[in-house]
Design a protein around this motif. Structure first.
Motif: not given
Length: 156
Positions: A73-81, A83-97, A135-140
């Motif tokens: 429900d974020e972004g627009t049909t032509g420019n969806p947001r 979900v990787r922007e949100r999953t990045a908060i968790v990914e940063r805890y395992v990716l190398p610095r 573009a992925p919109l939902r992630a578990k």
């Protein structure tokens, strides 16, 4: 009327003080379950000639939690947001610095009076809803947090 408490992730220092690093990150949706696995390291007792099983002094606790992130429900049909922007908060805890040599950060998962501190053991991400452009919109996100001490906390 009670207030809905959000679960949150907080990076902390590795010393005894466990001081917070940065701001806590609230999850988008609270998990429906928390899976807590406690285990001991034992030795012996595998064959007839060996002595009975003995505790070797090493135990661990693993918290597995499934987090859901959604940007449908974020972004627009032509420019969806994505979900990787949100999953990045968790990914940063395992990716190398940046230099790749730094140890993974210590993390605290806290939801209400339940808290566990450890290192992220694994992150599994399933994308299950997509925009027309792919573009992925939902992630578990299945997050496993491993603690060396077999103790978890219920805060007062």
């Amino acid at each position: 009327m009670s207030v809905l408490e959000k679960a949150e992730l907080q990076e902390i220092t590795s010393d005894q003080k466990a001081d917070p690093i940065g701001d806590p990150v609230p999850v988008q949706f609270n998990p429906t379950t928390l899976k807590l696995k406690l285990s001991n390291q034992t030795e012996g007792g595998r064959s007839r000639g060996r002595q009975a099983r003995q505790y070797t002094g090493s135990s661990s606790t693993v918290l597995t939690v499934e987090l859901v992130f959604d940007t449908a429900d974020e972004g627009t049909t032509g420019n969806p947001r994505s979900v990787r922007e949100r999953t990045a908060i968790v990914e940063r805890y395992v990716l190398p610095r940046e230099d790749g040599k730094e140890a993974p950060p210590k993390l605290r998962f806290q939801w209400g009076s339940f808290a566990i501190v450890g290192i992220v053991d694994s992150v599994d991400i399933d994308f299950d809803h997509f925009a027309p452009n792919g573009a992925p919109l939902r992630a578990k996100v299945s997050l496993s947090l491993k603690e060396q001490d077999a103790k978890y906390q219920f805060l007062k």
